[in-house]
Design an enzyme around this catalytic site. Structure first.
Site, short mmCIF file in Angstrom:
data_model
loop_
_atom_site.label_atom_id
_atom_site.label_comp_id
_atom_site.label_asym_id
_atom_site.label_seq_id
_atom_site.Cartn_x
_atom_site.Cartn_y
_atom_site.Cartn_z
N GLY A 248 0.45 -1.68 0.17
CA GLY A 248 0.54 0.17 0.29
C GLY A 248 0.83 0.86 0.11
CD GLN A 649 7.36 -4.07 7.79
OE1 GLN A 649 6.94 -2.57 7.18
NE2 GLN A 649 6.94 -4.68 6.36
N GLY A 713 7.39 1.83 15.72
CA GLY A 713 6.83 1.61 14.48
C GLY A 713 8.23 1.46 13.63
CD GLU A 716 5.50 5.28 7.42
OE1 GLU A 716 5.31 6.11 6.65
OE2 GLU A 716 5.14 5.17 8.50
#
Ligand SMILES: Cc1cc2nc3c(=O)[nH]c(=O)nc-3n(C[C@H](O)[C@H](O)[C@H](O)COP(=O)(O)OP(=O)(O)OC[C@H]3O[C@@H](n4cnc5c(N)ncnc54)[C@H](O)[C@@H]3O)c2cc1C
Ligand code: SF4
Ligand code: FES
Ligand code: FES
Lengths: 750, 352, 164
Positions: A248, A649, A713, A716
């Protein structure tokens, strides 16, 4: 080794599920081709829709040959502004922070190339595709405005998603006056497109005034409401399924016009409609990272301490809406400087509206900042790492608040050690490999906010002692199915095999947005809280049951583990969940939970993930061809739920950084405004042969403030730092400082 | 994609007859044709599927050392054919540097040679393009033309030919054998790619209905096997078209160059044979200096067609390097990254 | 005009009536035979998501005209596992975390199987990366993918050595 279709059994676990490198729970579906992505749905009676898009960037559509399109065998319907049924909300109306204006054939205006101008529906994909081409539009075109100098430059009211435009702290003039060294430098970043591997897709089917949608979506419950809004039906009438997203990166969190058209067509025809955007149509109506021009001025004292840091950016946005890539904000929180000033301007051009794309602002801003920092280090005669350490921010430079946790120093030292940074020559062009290639080493600091949004979850204990946990979360590859289930299992004191995890559909509790690297923390907290809520209720039952070994313990007096409640003071007193439920005659026991940030902590502390990235590149000294040969990143991002998934990630982010530095750029024709490389052959992303030896070090960080679980997180942050590290390594290899991204061969051979 | 008639002829003669109708196109693997049809850049009304034609799938060693390769031989199969790869290592290297493993498995020899330019304006039916639609103009000339031609272009068209395969082939004097409505003929591969004149940019040297049935390498082409390389500069390490490429083949005896062959790729509408440079190298010692002179000679007539002046300097350097690589000798094993500047094991000296 | 072709898909011979010669092998699989494991990422040979084996060779099914493949044997991701035993390449993708979103995965796996059959890379990661470069991954799962291919290749080579 897992070689059967029953779930892989390599799950090793000691105590809690969190922290374990479990393999992905959706792995089996994904390696057998049975994971159903939206476009894989083929309901009975399905018809295919294809959007016709504009070949001009500004003007109006003068004619469409609907007759020719309809004459093509198999074409059923053509929707144009002339026959498009009304919508309950005008697509040009803003519907909130994430609501962008879009085109759903509300008129004949063209605002960018590849804008939808009609929809063709046919019995087959082949017929719909050719029908769309046969419309042979004619236009009244106006000159396209594509460059920074073509459009009107202005001060936007806000940047990013509602962030303030300008920022000043301290006395910039005084900072410059106190300086012994200074640099001023410019960087340009291009328009980039998300290009998730899975194209945007929708299968829509109406049953009376109830609508079922299969479509990849990063914010399922929010989107359900939006879809309902456009069609004037209650949100409950919309059922949106998005069990898997084929990537996404921000582009599947916004509402694209083509989806609305497909739903309209399904209603008009009374048949299910499938619409899948061809790759080239992903270069227009589904957002992108806006191009920027950035200028940085850094001033340093004799010891290499920053005395002033100025970061000004201009970002492109569309002629009709706003998303301003908040690039300059990258300079707020990383380096200590008594004076910091950031300013943003915007330019309107004839391009689709930009939107959030993996690390919006941070990616482009950090690219420029980390290069500027290296230029500043050089001006002071200091090693890049030493310079960064001298300007280490002990408290948040922007707010002066303490950090909730910051293990950046350890990231620097562990990354540098793993990479072998020590002894790097200060001057460029000093290293060669045995084939004679120039070798360069560069580094960058990584930083990303640790936000939380809002999410809800439900946990239901079942008579057999297992549980069902539910939240409308989105797995777009980050591993939500696995990581969220691990957290949920911990909240419930169950083995992960005892937990059934349901996600990815709009009839579940609102899982919030999968974006901003806040999904695991937010939805995870909700799930954990739902689990502990269910356990509290269970403890209640046991505690009030005179025949239970836990009678009278109260719910604070028990601990949930392995499907049993234990008395806190006396481990011999315990009872299984199944037993408690059956004795109480309760079939299921439901707990609910919310995830969100504690406002008091948010007020008191600055919350970020940090990291350091080290890059080695090789450059052919004559031919200018570049290759990244090593990337080492060390990241401190709170508690890691699943190191296997987190590492993936981080690698993914670092690879995006590599792509930003050396590959990605959308090229538009300056006259027509059409993208000339709206594909995956001309718009380069790295291939396997471009991916170097990679290393991601997970630095332990205990952050008691960020949320109850200590989770930040990792989605990113990997991009930030990496772009600069690679650009700095190219400089170190060649002595050439490229001031634009991607760095191109011709920049190095002049 | 437009509607078309699909024909599957049983013989070359039938194929040629079927393709002689206006609007007909040969379909081999389709990796280029279908792509352009999806874009609407090509809109044939009839597809003549040649993939089942007999006898076009052979790689044949001819008496005297030459090779004949059927037009339907797959790119990957040719590169893997041991005798062929040993005789023409730079051709195998060029093949393996093109596209991806999947595409090479499908793509045919004839289709590769006949593939169309990658000029973005050619691919975009909304743009003016003399090559696609004669007489409409050339949007590339004043548009985004960083990767366009620096040799042999005209104001009518500044496109380059994208095939890697054809570059060493042109250097080695390959010939194509053609079947057409008027019978068989052959031509130098180089002539399959006409240069644009002041007004026109023909797509190929074939006449209507003609098809390439085979490719032939003359016997002397194999005499370069010990010193034959292909070098391809690109913007990814793999799976990217060339920004500039070059093929070099040398015959070296007693430390002197007896014969040199040199061709450039991605700089013109045809693989660009550098005959002046070849002549300069005759009898010369293989040295960086001589190779530099050859490179200068090869680019003597080059001029930018737009925002692409850097390609001239780049081409010079690519030539110099590929000559050095060739002089160094053909590596024993195909490099891990065929035709890449980033091979460590092949003894190449990166810095010249 | 309807053309009738015969394909063997995952071992099963199927006669397919094709009413439109424009149908690609990919669209035939996905939209007509409802074998949706094979993915469409670009429809232009540029991403590898549609990779299948045709007569044992990996190709991009998006640039293959179905009618032109009359008589072909097609192997897709759905045809790999036998009973409930995963193909070693599938298992290796799970064990080595060779994916994130999973959209490129069927193509990566089919390509890896083709690569192993081609037997040109040995266990050299550089050669494997080169030979897998026709399969893009936007998530950035490259490290796990190459480890999976290497792992599977070595396991299969070991099996072969043992049975030889
Ligand atoms: C993503 C991508 C990347 C690529 N990268 C590269 C690269 O790096 N280097 C490179 O060299 N190539 C590259 N290619 C191009 C590829 O090599 C060609 O598509 C392929 O070789 C064409 O062969 P085919 O059999 O599929 O031809 P087709 O597509 O079937 O035909 C191509 C053209 O040739 C005509 N034709 C076919 N056979 C004959 C014949 N026998 N006689 C006369 N005309 C004929 C057709 O009518 C058509 O016009 C790439 C392609 C793609 C899609
Ligand atoms: S350069 Fe040639 S192919 Fe490209 S637009 Fe101009 S005429 Fe067409
Ligand atoms: S869908 Fe076939 S290569 Fe992308
Ligand atoms: S795993 Fe998402 S594209 Fe590869």
């Amino acid at each position: 080794m897992s070689d059967t279709i029953s779930p892989p059994s390599t799950h090793v676990r000691m105590g809690s599920s969190r922290g374990q490198p479990l393999t992905r729970r959706d792995g089996l579906l994904k390696v057998t081709g049975t994971a159903t992505f939206a476009a894989d749905n083929n309901p009975q009676g399905l018809v295919h829709a294809v959007v016709a898009v504009s070949a001009i960037a500004r003007g109006r559509v003068a004619s469409l040959d609907v007759t020719a399109a309809k004459a093509h065998p198999g074409v059923i319907e053509v929707i144009t502004p002339a026959n498009r049924p009304p919508l309950a909300i005008d697509p040009d109306q803003k519907t909130g922070l994430f609501g962008f204006r879009f085109e759903a054939l509300q008129n004949d205006r063209v605002r960018y190339a590849k804008q939808p101008i009609a929809l063709v529906v046919a019995e087959t994909l082949e017929a719909a595709t050719e029908g769309a081409r046969l419309l042979s539009p004619t236009y009244e075109a106006e000159a396209a405005r594509m460059g920074f100098d073509d459009g009107e430059r202005y001060d936007p009211p806000a940047i990013g998603i509602g962030a303030p435009t300008n920022f000043v702290r301290g006395d910039i003039a005084a900072g410059h006056a106190a300086a012994v060294h200074s640099i001023k430098t410019d960087y340009r970043t291009p328009a980039q497109y998300h290009n998730a591997m899975e194209p945007h897709a929708i299968v829509a089917e109406w049953d009376g005034d109830r609508l079922t949608i299969d479509s990849p979506n990063q914010a399922i419950v929010m989107s359900r409401g939006l879809f309902a809004g456009y069609f004037g039906i209650p949100a409950e009438n919309v059922f949106l399924r998005s069990p898997f997203l084929g990537g996404g990166f921000g582009s599947k969190a916004i509402m694209p016009g083509p989806y609305i058209l497909a739903i309209l067509a399904a209603r008009m025809l009374g048949r299910p409609v499938k619409l899948v955007l061809p790759r080239d149509q992903m270069y227009g109506p589904v957002g992108h990272r806006g191009a920027t021009e950035q200028t940085l001025r850094l001033a340093m004292d004799a010891d290499g301490h920053l005395t002033a840091l100025e970061h000004h950016a201009t970002a492109q946005t569309s002629s009709f809406d706003e998303f301003i890539e908040p690039a300059a904000n990258a300079s707020h929180n990383l380096y200590a400087s008594p004076a910091i000033e950031t300013r943003q301007q915007a330019v309107r051009v004839d391009i689709g509206t930009p939107g959030p794309m993996r690390a919006p602002g941070e990616a482009s801003g950090s690219a420029a900042l980390e290069c500027a920092i290296d230029e500043a280090a050089l001006a002071c005669g200091l090693d890049s790492l030493e310079f960064r350490l001298r300007n280490y921010a002990e408290t948040d430079p922007a707010s002066g608040k303490p950090f909730s946790a910051k293990a950046l120093r350890e990231c620097y030292s562990r990354g540098a050690e793993r990479f072998g940074w020590a002894g790097r020559p200060l001057a460029p062009r000093q290293m060669r490999d045995k084939a004679g290639h120039l070798v360069g080493w560069g580094m960058g600091s990584a930083l990303f906010p640790a936000p939380m949004f809002m999410a809800e979850a439900r946990a239901t204990l079942r008579a057999d002692g297992t549980a069902l946990v539910e939240t409308a979360g989105a797995d777009m590859g980050q591993g939500a199915w696995t990581a969220l289930a691990q957290i949920a299992a911990d909240g419930l004191g169950l083995d992960i095999e005892q937990v059934e995890f349901r996600s990815g559909a709009s009839d579940l509790p609102d899982g919030g947005v999968a974006g901003g690297s806040g999904h695991t923390a937010t939805a995870g907290s909700a799930l954990y809280n739902a689990g502990t809520d269910a356990i509290a209720k269970l403890a209640e039952l046991a505690s009030s049951d005179p025949d239970s070994p836990l009678f009278g313990s109260g719910n604070a007096g028990v601990e949930a583990r392995g499907g049993r409640l234990y008395h806190r003071e006396d481990e011999t007193r315990s009872q299984s969940y199944a037993e408690i439920l059956s004795r109480a005659g309760v079939a299921t026991l439901e707990g609910t939970g919310k995830g969100g940030r504690d406002p008091a902590q948010a007020e008191a502390r600055a919350m970020f993930s940090h990291g350091a990235v080290f890059a080695e590149v090789k450059v052919d000294p004559d031919l200018g061809q570049m290759r990244v040969t090593r990337l080492v990143g060390a990241f401190a991002a709170g508690r890691i739920v699943n190191p296997r998934l987190a590492t993936s990630q981080l690698y993914g982010g670092m690879i995006w950084g590599l792509s930003f530095a050396l590959h990605e750029e959308a090229i538009h024709d300056r006259r027509s405004g059409r993208p000339l490389n709206a594909d995956l052959a001309g718009y380069h992303i790295p291939v396997h042969a471009d991916i170097p030896a990679m290393d991601a070090i997970l630095v332990d960080e205990d952050d008691p403030y960020v949320n109850g679980l200590g989770i930040k997180g990792v989605g990113e942050i990997g991009i930030t730092g990496t772009v600069g590290a690679i650009a700095n390594a190219i400089w170190h290899a060649t002595g050439v400082r490229a001031h634009r991204f991607p760095i191109r061969i011709e920049d190095l051979i002049a | 994609m437009n509607q078309f008639e699909y024909l599957r002829p049983a013989s070359v003669a039938e194929a040629v007859a079927a393709a002689s109708e206006p609007g007909a196109a040969f379909l081999a693997a389709g990796t280029n044709l279908l792509d352009l049809m999806k874009l609407g850049a090509l809109r044939p009304s009839r597809l003549v599927d040649v993939t089942r034609l007999p006898e076009l799938s052979n790689v044949e060693q001819l008496d005297g050392g030459g090779f004949r390769i059927g037009a339907l031989v797959r790119n990957a199969d040719l590169a893997r054919e041991p005798a062929f790869a040993a005789a023409f290592p730079s051709v195998a290297e060029a093949l393996l540097s093109g596209a991806s493993a999947q595409l090479r498995n499908a793509a045919s020899v004839g289709g590769n040679l006949m593939q169309h330019t990658r000029c973005a304006y050619f691919q975009d039916p909304a743009s003016a393009c003399n090559r696609r639609d004669p007489g409409t103009g050339c949007d590339a000339l004043t548009g985004e033309n960083r990767s366009h031609a620096v040799l042999g272009w005209s104001n009518a068209c500044i496109a380059t030919h994208p095939s890697d395969f054809s570059v060493p082939l042109v250097a080695l004097d390959a010939v194509v054998e053609i079947a057409g409505p008027d019978g068989r003929r052959e031509m130098a591969l180089e002539d399959l790619y006409p240069l644009p004149d002041a007004h026109r940019a023909p797509e190929s040297g074939l006449r209507p209905g003609e098809m390439v049935v085979s490719l032939r390498l003359p016997p002397e082409a194999a005499s370069f096997r010990a010193h034959a390389r292909y070098l391809k500069l690109r913007e990814r390490t793999s799976f990217a078209f060339a920004l500039v490429s070059a093929a070099a083949a040398l015959r070296i005896e007693d430390g002197r160059i007896l014969q040199a062959r040199l061709a450039l790729g991605a700089v013109a509408a045809r693989p660009w044979r550098a005959r002046a440079a070849e002549a300069l190298l005759f009898g010369a010692v293989p040295s960086a200096e001589n190779f530099g002179r050859a490179a200068d000679a090869a680019l003597a007539d080059a001029r930018p067609s737009g925002d692409n002046g850097f390609k001239i300097e780049l081409a010079r350097r690519v030539i110099k390097r590929v000559l050095l690589l060739a002089a160094d000798g053909t590596p024993e094993r195909m490099p891990a990254l065929p035709a890449s500047a980033f091979n460590l094991e092949n003894g190449a000296v990166a810095h010249v | 005009m309807t053309l009738s072709i015969s394909l063997t898909v995952n071992g099963v011979r199927t006669d397919v009536a094709i009413d439109d010669p424009r149908v690609t092998l990919l669209d035939l699989l996905r939209e007509r035979l409802h074998l949706t494991g094979t993915k469409k990422g670009c429809d232009r040979g540029q991403c590898g998501a549609c990779t299948v084996l045709v007569d044992g060779r990996r190709i991009n099914s998006c640039l293959a005209l179905a009618v032109s493949h009359d008589g072909a044997e097609v192997l897709t991701i759905e045809g790999l596992a036998s009973g409930d035993r995963l193909h070693p390449v599938q298992a290796a993708f799970i064990d080595n975390d060779g994916f994130q979103c999973g959209f490129c995965t069927p193509g990566q796996i089919m390509s890896a199987i083709g690569l192993i059959a081609e037997a040109e890379t040995g266990d050299d990661p550089e050669r494997i990366r080169e030979a897998m470069s026709g399969n893009l991954c936007r998530c950035g799962a490259h490290v796990g993918i190459i480890e999976a291919v290497l792992d599977a290749r070595n396991r299969l080579a070991e099996d072969e050595r043992r049975t030889a």
